[in-house]
Design a protein around this motif. Structure first.
Motif, mmCIF file in Angstrom:
data_model
loop_
_atom_site.group_PDB
_atom_site.id
_atom_site.type_symbol
_atom_site.label_atom_id
_atom_site.label_comp_id
_atom_site.label_asym_id
_atom_site.label_seq_id
_atom_site.Cartn_x
_atom_site.Cartn_y
_atom_site.Cartn_z
ATOM 1 N N ARG A 85 0.802 -1.219 0.000
ATOM 2 C CA ARG A 85 0.000 0.000 0.000
ATOM 3 C C ARG A 85 0.833 1.268 0.000
ATOM 4 O O ARG A 85 0.323 2.354 -0.316
ATOM 5 C CB ARG A 85 -0.945 0.005 1.207
ATOM 6 N N THR A 86 2.105 1.144 0.318
ATOM 7 C CA THR A 86 2.938 2.344 0.451
ATOM 8 C C THR A 86 3.664 2.718 -0.831
ATOM 9 O O THR A 86 4.257 3.803 -0.898
ATOM 10 C CB THR A 86 3.993 2.135 1.554
ATOM 11 N N ILE A 87 3.636 1.854 -1.847
ATOM 12 C CA ILE A 87 4.502 2.112 -2.997
ATOM 13 C C ILE A 87 3.763 2.572 -4.246
ATOM 14 O O ILE A 87 4.386 2.898 -5.248
ATOM 15 C CB ILE A 87 5.354 0.877 -3.338
ATOM 16 N N GLY A 88 2.452 2.601 -4.191
ATOM 17 C CA GLY A 88 1.716 3.220 -5.273
ATOM 18 C C GLY A 88 1.078 2.269 -6.265
ATOM 19 O O GLY A 88 1.625 1.221 -6.593
ATOM 20 N N VAL A 89 -0.087 2.661 -6.764
ATOM 21 C CA VAL A 89 -0.774 1.921 -7.813
ATOM 22 C C VAL A 89 -1.431 2.952 -8.731
ATOM 23 O O VAL A 89 -1.834 4.022 -8.288
ATOM 24 C CB VAL A 89 -1.814 0.952 -7.221
ATOM 25 N N ALA A 90 -1.492 2.638 -10.011
ATOM 26 C CA ALA A 90 -2.006 3.587 -10.998
ATOM 27 C C ALA A 90 -3.216 3.014 -11.723
ATOM 28 O O ALA A 90 -3.490 1.820 -11.666
ATOM 29 C CB ALA A 90 -0.902 3.935 -12.002
ATOM 30 N N ASN A 91 -3.931 3.896 -12.419
ATOM 31 C CA ASN A 91 -5.035 3.445 -13.270
ATOM 32 C C ASN A 91 -4.976 4.068 -14.666
ATOM 33 O O ASN A 91 -5.949 4.021 -15.413
ATOM 34 C CB ASN A 91 -6.387 3.730 -12.606
ATOM 35 N N THR A 92 -3.834 4.634 -15.036
ATOM 36 C CA THR A 92 -3.690 5.296 -16.327
ATOM 37 C C THR A 92 -4.023 4.363 -17.487
ATOM 38 O O THR A 92 -4.785 4.718 -18.390
ATOM 39 C CB THR A 92 -2.258 5.826 -16.501
ATOM 40 N N ALA A 93 -3.428 3.172 -17.483
ATOM 41 C CA ALA A 93 -3.639 2.242 -18.595
ATOM 42 C C ALA A 93 -5.102 1.826 -18.680
ATOM 43 O O ALA A 93 -5.664 1.733 -19.774
ATOM 44 C CB ALA A 93 -2.738 1.023 -18.445
ATOM 45 N N TYR A 94 -5.722 1.568 -17.530
ATOM 46 C CA TYR A 94 -7.133 1.186 -17.535
ATOM 47 C C TYR A 94 -7.985 2.286 -18.147
ATOM 48 O O TYR A 94 -8.818 2.030 -19.036
ATOM 49 C CB TYR A 94 -7.620 0.891 -16.116
ATOM 50 N N VAL A 95 -7.809 3.519 -17.672
ATOM 51 C CA VAL A 95 -8.640 4.632 -18.141
ATOM 52 C C VAL A 95 -8.471 4.828 -19.647
ATOM 53 O O VAL A 95 -9.460 5.017 -20.372
ATOM 54 C CB VAL A 95 -8.291 5.921 -17.373
ATOM 55 N N LEU A 96 -7.245 4.757 -20.120
ATOM 56 C CA LEU A 96 -7.008 4.946 -21.548
ATOM 57 C C LEU A 96 -7.613 3.803 -22.367
ATOM 58 O O LEU A 96 -8.174 4.038 -23.446
ATOM 59 C CB LEU A 96 -5.514 5.063 -21.823
ATOM 60 N N ARG A 97 -7.497 2.577 -21.875
ATOM 61 C CA ARG A 97 -8.087 1.459 -22.611
ATOM 62 C C ARG A 97 -9.605 1.563 -22.679
ATOM 63 O O ARG A 97 -10.232 1.062 -23.622
ATOM 64 C CB ARG A 97 -7.662 0.123 -21.996
ATOM 65 N N GLN A 98 -10.218 2.199 -21.673
ATOM 66 C CA GLN A 98 -11.673 2.340 -21.683
ATOM 67 C C GLN A 98 -12.169 3.295 -22.764
ATOM 68 O O GLN A 98 -13.369 3.352 -23.035
ATOM 69 C CB GLN A 98 -12.171 2.813 -20.313
ATOM 70 N N THR A 99 -11.272 4.042 -23.374
ATOM 71 C CA THR A 99 -11.678 4.980 -24.423
ATOM 72 C C THR A 99 -11.771 4.308 -25.789
ATOM 73 O O THR A 99 -12.208 4.953 -26.753
ATOM 74 C CB THR A 99 -10.687 6.156 -24.519
#
Length: 415
Positions: free
Chosen positions: A296-310
């Motif tokens: 939980r301390t090192i980070g997680v992203a959602n950039t790829a998910y959001v872009l793929r949803q387009t």
């Protein structure tokens, strides 16, 4: 054992117990369960608690496995499954679509596990008639396994805090009213319907922006300084990077819901693909835990998910599977590196990751041509693959590069 027969029942009245009718009933149940696990998957990217997201992915695949068995028994009974799954013709489709309008992912969980699955369990239990334990004996272990799985999930759900999530009263009453008619709907059976040829949009699904799980910081996996010379830093990055496959898992979950009508095996393979990616996140958890690091301390992203949803489902699927095909050189290098450093945990993670991703690439080769045919897509397989590769280079990689630069400048941006 004496058969249970009402004194007023006649042979004609009991025609619904013929092999073909029993097969039609099992088809109706399997079609409904398919749509139910598709909706469950569709809400996963919006689930705020990581543990529920992880376990929910496994349960979707377990449901798919039980449906696979039901479908096989349906064939044996002479039931007609059809060339592809028709989502609009499913018995209980109104209930399915109402679930898609859940106020949020936690509310959907409460409805599915607290109302719909207990009702489905009772419908299946009613199938196990004593007087058919000889005539329809091969169906019994298949249905009993499904009932046992539902019992397991219902008991598990009662221990989850989301089961008591407040939901709008009107929506709850609507779910309960439709669920009360579930047995009748299954007896009526699935019906013919026009196929869905484009990505589905019903209620709150698909989820356009996945949520960062509760308690996690937002960030991305970056190769640290000294990565090339320090194995400790490489294994830390490897663990973090594995966990970042949460975005691939979420993309598969969304695709499982909004894909067009396809042969049923596509949904089974996509459920497996989703669960595999979630397991890869767990590889990262295990590795980082062995290093004394809280994920939980090192980070997680959602950039790829959001872009793929387009992009449309067919392009999203191609983007996922072609990306995996291009990643093998790095995976084999990671396996070799782990073996040379006697890192058994990392070597096992890389080995299973390679095996899983090899299967995912096969899925792409198998299903993209079928999706082209089912949707009337004018592009060829090679054109779709080329477009996916260009999209990954020009859109996805560019977005990550911009985010990384901002991160490194210390402006607090997160991918």
């Amino acid at each position: 054992m004496e058969p249970t027969v009402s004194p007023t029942e006649t042979v004609r009245d009991r025609g619904e117990l013929s092999p073909r009718s029993r097969g039609a009933f099992l088809k109706a149940v399997s079609d409904f369960q398919t749509e139910l696990f598709r909706v469950s998957a569709g809400f996963l990217p919006a689930v705020p608690r990581w543990e529920l997201r992880r376990e929910g992915s496994a349960l979707v695949f377990r449901d798919a496995r039980r449906v696979q068995d039901l479908r096989q028994r349906c064939r044996e009974l002479g039931g007609t499954l059809g060339a592809k799954h028709l989502s609009r013709g499913v018995a209980g489709v109104e209930l399915i679509e109402t679930l898609c309008h859940a106020p949020d992912a936690d509310g959907a969980f409460r409805a599915i596990f607290g109302v719909v699955k207990p009702a489905l369990r009772e419908v299946l239990d009613g199938y196990l008639r004593d007087d058919l334990r000889v005539f329809d004996a091969p169906s019994i272990p298949v249905v009993e396994a499904n009932v046992a799985e539902l019992d397991r999930q219902i008991a598990w759900a009662k221990e989850q805090p989301e089961i008591s999530t407040p939901v709008p009263e009107e929506w709850r009453q609507r779910i309960e009213a439709l669920t009360a008619g579930l047995r009748t709907a299954m007896q009526t059976g699935s019906v013919a319907a026009a196929p869905v040829r484009r990505g589905r949009k019903i209620g709150r699904l698909p989820v356009l922006r996945s949520v960062i799980p509760n308690g996690f910081v937002e960030g991305r996996a970056l190769r640290p300084e000294g990565y090339d010379t320090d194995y400790r830093k490489r294994e830390h990055f490897m663990g973090h990077n594995f966990f970042m496959e949460i975005q691939a898992a979420d993309s598969c979950a969304s695709l499982l819901f909004d894909a067009p009508d396809m042969p049923w095996d596509f949904y089974f393979d996509t459920a497996r693909h989703m669960w595999d990616e979630t397991r890869h996140c767990e590889f990262g958890e295990l590795k980082l835990k062995s290093l004394g690091v809280d994920i939980r301390t090192i980070g997680v992203a959602n950039t790829a998910y959001v872009l793929r949803q387009t992009i449309d489902p067919i392009d999203r699927y191609a983007a996922l599977t072609t990306q995996e095909a291009d990643a093998f050189p790095g995976k084999h290098a990671g396996l070799k590196d782990a073996i040379e450093h006697r890192d058994e945990l990392a070597a096992r993670a890389w080995s299973y990751d390679i095996a899983d991703e090899t299967q995912h690439v096969r899925y792409g080769h198998k299903w993209i041509p079928v999706m082209i045919e089912e949707t009337g897509e004018p592009r060829s397989y090679d054109e779709i693959k080329r477009d996916a590769e260009n999209w990954r280079r020009d859109v996805l990689a560019a977005a990550y590069s911009t985010a990384a630069q901002a991160y490194e400048r210390g402006v607090g941006a997160r991918a």
